[in-house]
Scaffold this active site. Structure first.
Site, PDB file in Angstrom:
ATOM      1  N   CYS A   1      43.950  38.643  38.869  1.00  0.00           N
ATOM      2  CA  CYS A   1      43.650  37.818  37.696  1.00  0.00           C
ATOM      3  C   CYS A   1      43.590  38.663  36.428  1.00  0.00           C
ATOM      4  O   CYS A   1      42.632  39.429  36.225  1.00  0.00           O
ATOM      5  CB  CYS A   1      42.337  37.071  37.921  1.00  0.00           C
TER       6      CYS A   1
ATOM      7  N   CYS B   1      40.557  38.015  34.179  1.00  0.00           N
ATOM      8  CA  CYS B   1      39.343  38.575  34.798  1.00  0.00           C
ATOM      9  C   CYS B   1      39.220  40.063  34.461  1.00  0.00           C
ATOM     10  O   CYS B   1      38.135  40.556  34.120  1.00  0.00           O
ATOM     11  CB  CYS B   1      39.379  38.395  36.315  1.00  0.00           C
TER      12      CYS B   1
END
Length: 278
Positions: free
Chosen positions: A49, A52
């Protein structure tokens, strides 16, 4: 509680207060939340991600956020390796940050990337000490039954009167969750079904949904209210009448409330609710 305390000693020996030392065990986070009277901050993420990783560098790994996280129990959940937990909370997109109580009930959530300032603002509202509800949290953690669920819901309702207005609705929602859990555990016990309904009405009173409460009260008959629920019934009626500036009716309901054995408890709540009027 011995195992919880043992875990706390181990945790404190390695935890420096900064977000680089995340827990990965949901159960450990729960136990620490109970011991330290804190809420849990859960960061749902994955190694692939991009947002993230950016949030890690821009927010989580900054000193300011690290200092803020001293007020919470930090838990990182990799949705690829902890699939059951991700599925339990319906995680469909990441990053996704949840604030939970020690039993894993959601208090607040934020979906998507947050920079440092956004994350600090999100967390700041929930820097709270949960010792007020700790006993009931522990009881429910140890045994999830009707009585413990109901007691925890009632405690959260009272706790909502003590927190800042910005987060009251969050805890009203948590209260409703535990009331719904209690209701599902009931087996044909009308007086407790009535108790749950009155507590839900109490939440609406605190939220200022007086018209909704009045409609519900119109469908009830004082003569049929179970004795264990009379005080709740009188209290709700008093609060609605006072809020609607119906002084005579409010006085009548207050007189009835004074006849109950736990009037002082309700009177304390009245003082908190109407403190601006006094």
């Amino acid at each position: 509680m011995k195992s919880i305390c043992t875990l706390l000693v181990v945790f404190l020996s390695v935890y420096n207060g900064y977000s680089t030392n995340w827990l990965s065990s949901f159960e450990d986070a729960q136990k620490l939340a109970l011991v330290q009277n804190k809420l849990i901050v859960v960061d749902f993420w994955a190694t692939w991600c991009g947002p993230c990783k950016k949030m890690d560098s821009d927010a989580w790994h900054t000193n300011e956020v690290g200092d803020m996280m001293n007020n919470f129990i930090p838990l990182k959940v990799d949705i690829d390796t902890q699939t059951n937990l991700a599925r339990r909370y319906g995680i469909k997109a990441i990053p996704n940050v949840y604030i939970m109580d020690a039993n894993g009930e959601i208090v607040a959530d934020s979906k998507g990337y947050m920079d440092k300032v956004e994350l600090l603002n999100f967390l700041d509202d929930f820097v709270l000490n949960t010792s007020y509800v700790n006993k009931e949290l522990v009881n429910y953690f140890q045994r999830q039954n009707f009585a413990n669920s109901l007691r925890l819901a009632k405690r959260y309702i009272d706790y909502s009167l003590l927190v800042d207005d910005k987060v009251k609705n969050n805890f009203f929602s948590v209260s409703n969750v535990y009331l719904d859990k209690a209701n599902k555990m009931l087996e044909n016990q009308p007086k407790f079904e009535e108790k749950i309904e009155l507590l839900k009405m109490t939440i609406d009173v605190y939220r200022g949904n007086h018209k909704k409460v009045v409609r519900k009260l119109a469908k009830t008959d004082e003569a049929t209210i179970d004795p264990i629920n009379k005080a709740d019934y009188y209290f709700i009626n008093y609060c609605v009448c006072r809020s609607n500036n119906e002084a005579d009716q409010a006085s009548e309901w207050l007189d009835k409330l004074k006849t109950t054995s736990n009037f002082e408890t309700y009177n304390s709540k009245i003082n908190m609710i109407f403190k601006e009027d006094s």
